[in-house]
Motif scaffolding. Structure first.
Motif, PDB file in Angstrom:
ATOM      1  N   ALA A 210       0.818  -1.215   0.000  1.00 50.46           N
ATOM      2  CA  ALA A 210       0.000   0.000   0.000  1.00 50.46           C
ATOM      3  C   ALA A 210       0.849   1.261   0.000  1.00 50.46           C
ATOM      4  O   ALA A 210       1.999   1.254   0.432  1.00 50.46           O
ATOM      5  N   CYS A 211       0.236   2.332  -0.488  1.00 52.84           N
ATOM      6  CA  CYS A 211       0.887   3.641  -0.442  1.00 52.84           C
ATOM      7  C   CYS A 211       0.824   4.141   1.004  1.00 52.84           C
ATOM      8  O   CYS A 211      -0.244   4.153   1.601  1.00 52.84           O
ATOM      9  N   GLY A 212       1.968   4.516   1.549  1.00 52.88           N
ATOM     10  CA  GLY A 212       2.013   5.013   2.934  1.00 52.88           C
ATOM     11  C   GLY A 212       1.362   6.376   3.091  1.00 52.88           C
ATOM     12  O   GLY A 212       1.119   6.833   4.200  1.00 52.88           O
ATOM     13  N   GLY A 213       1.078   7.016   1.951  1.00 48.93           N
ATOM     14  CA  GLY A 213       0.463   8.336   2.003  1.00 48.93           C
ATOM     15  C   GLY A 213      -1.043   8.277   2.102  1.00 48.93           C
ATOM     16  O   GLY A 213      -1.637   8.869   2.994  1.00 48.93           O
ATOM     17  N   CYS A 214      -1.665   7.519   1.219  1.00 45.57           N
ATOM     18  CA  CYS A 214      -3.130   7.491   1.195  1.00 45.57           C
ATOM     19  C   CYS A 214      -3.697   6.134   1.589  1.00 45.57           C
ATOM     20  O   CYS A 214      -4.915   5.966   1.655  1.00 45.57           O
ATOM     21  N   ARG A 215      -2.812   5.159   1.847  1.00 39.68           N
ATOM     22  CA  ARG A 215      -3.224   3.831   2.342  1.00 39.68           C
ATOM     23  C   ARG A 215      -3.937   2.955   1.308  1.00 39.68           C
ATOM     24  O   ARG A 215      -4.474   1.906   1.646  1.00 39.68           O
ATOM     25  N   ARG A 234       4.814   7.039  -9.119  1.00 39.31           N
ATOM     26  CA  ARG A 234       3.928   7.765  -8.215  1.00 39.31           C
ATOM     27  C   ARG A 234       2.669   6.961  -7.942  1.00 39.31           C
ATOM     28  O   ARG A 234       2.246   6.164  -8.774  1.00 39.31           O
ATOM     29  N   CYS A 235       2.116   7.166  -6.748  1.00 37.74           N
ATOM     30  CA  CYS A 235       0.904   6.451  -6.355  1.00 37.74           C
ATOM     31  C   CYS A 235      -0.202   6.760  -7.361  1.00 37.74           C
ATOM     32  O   CYS A 235      -0.411   7.921  -7.723  1.00 37.74           O
ATOM     33  N   SER A 236      -0.896   5.710  -7.810  1.00 39.78           N
ATOM     34  CA  SER A 236      -1.937   5.910  -8.817  1.00 39.78           C
ATOM     35  C   SER A 236      -3.151   6.630  -8.231  1.00 39.78           C
ATOM     36  O   SER A 236      -3.976   7.165  -8.966  1.00 39.78           O
ATOM     37  N   ASN A 237      -3.212   6.685  -6.892  1.00 36.74           N
ATOM     38  CA  ASN A 237      -4.347   7.383  -6.268  1.00 36.74           C
ATOM     39  C   ASN A 237      -3.999   8.805  -5.833  1.00 36.74           C
ATOM     40  O   ASN A 237      -4.633   9.753  -6.269  1.00 36.74           O
ATOM     41  N   CYS A 238      -2.972   8.968  -4.989  1.00 37.38           N
ATOM     42  CA  CYS A 238      -2.681  10.301  -4.434  1.00 37.38           C
ATOM     43  C   CYS A 238      -1.533  11.013  -5.167  1.00 37.38           C
ATOM     44  O   CYS A 238      -1.252  12.167  -4.870  1.00 37.38           O
ATOM     45  N   GLU A 239      -0.897  10.322  -6.079  1.00 40.07           N
ATOM     46  CA  GLU A 239       0.163  10.893  -6.910  1.00 40.07           C
ATOM     47  C   GLU A 239       1.476  11.179  -6.176  1.00 40.07           C
ATOM     48  O   GLU A 239       2.368  11.834  -6.720  1.00 40.07           O
TER      49      GLU A 239
END
Ligand SMILES: [Zn+2]
Length: 245
Positions: A210-215, A234-239
């Protein structure tokens, strides 16, 4: 400004790690600055101190007024006493013989004594009111003294905290200046572009899948690319820029 070419694999992973470390400095720096602002806004007289001081002044005023009133009442009673004495003397001297005159004199004396008694009662009430006002003043002074003591100790702590934070900020700023030169220019541009919209967190550590930024759990292909270290992923959700530790 044209961004330079991105660093190659391996070097890139190191760069992202450095950027992540740089972000930690930035975050700490921002937190210290925010705290310093809070501390500075708390420096100076508090509402409680100002209110307690105003209360003392108010009660002091009440005491002065009660003192004036008591003196007035006392002097009224004294004046009345002075009026009674000659009437009384005249009556007891026995010089007044006429029954009508004697009766009038006795009535005068009674009326003067009644008035006297009223005035003495009022003087007593005024004295009690003065005592109550003095007690209220003494309570207000004690309360002010407590508030002032607490204020003094709080302010001393704030001044100390302010000095520590100022020192910490200077040290973080110098650390930041040393670190920023190590970071690739194009990466720094991306960081500066993302950070303001991500609460200062432009880089997110990969946490499992998981992305540690947006989970959000990241798709396998994104994870693979991030782990390969061949590209800035880059995270596909929060970039956010993904950092593989
Ligand atoms: Zn994310």
């Amino acid at each position: 400004m044209v961004a330079g070419p991105l660093p190659t694999r391996g070097v890139l992973m190191t760069s992202i790690a450095e950027l992540y470390a740089f972000q930690a400095i930035d975050l700490e720096l921002q937190a210290a600055k925010d705290e310093l602002e809070d501390v500075q806004s708390e420096l100076g007289e508090t509402e409680a101190l100002v209110a307690a001081r105003a209360n003392v002044a108010e009660e002091r005023e009440s005491v002065a007024e009660a003192e004036r009133r008591f003196k007035d009442r006392e002097s009224e009673a004294d004046d009345q006493r002075n009026k009674i004495e000659p009437v009384q003397a005249k009556l007891y001297k026995g010089t007044v013989q006429q029954p009508k005159e004697l009766e009038d004199l006795q009535q005068d004396l009674e009326s003067l004594r009644r008035r006297m008694s009223d005035l003495e009662d009022r003087a007593l009430e005024a004295m009690e009111a003065l005592e109550a006002a003095q007690q209220a003043l003494s309570d207000a002074e004690a309360a002010f003294s407590n508030v002032e003591e607490e204020y003094g100790s709080d302010q001393a702590k704030l001044v100390e905290r302010q000095a520590n934070l100022t020192e910490r900020i200077a040290s973080l700023e110098s650390e930041r200046a040393q670190e920023i030169i190590k970071i690739d220019e194009s990466m720094m541009q991306l960081y500066n572009q993302l950070a303001p919209n991500k609460q200062g967190r432009a880089v997110a550590k990969l946490d499992g899948g998981a992305c540690g930024g947006c989970r959000i759990s990241l798709p396998t292909n994104v994870l693979q690319r991030a782990r390969s270290g061949s590209d800035i992923v880059r995270c596909s959700n929060c970039e956010r820029i993904l950092f593989v530790s």
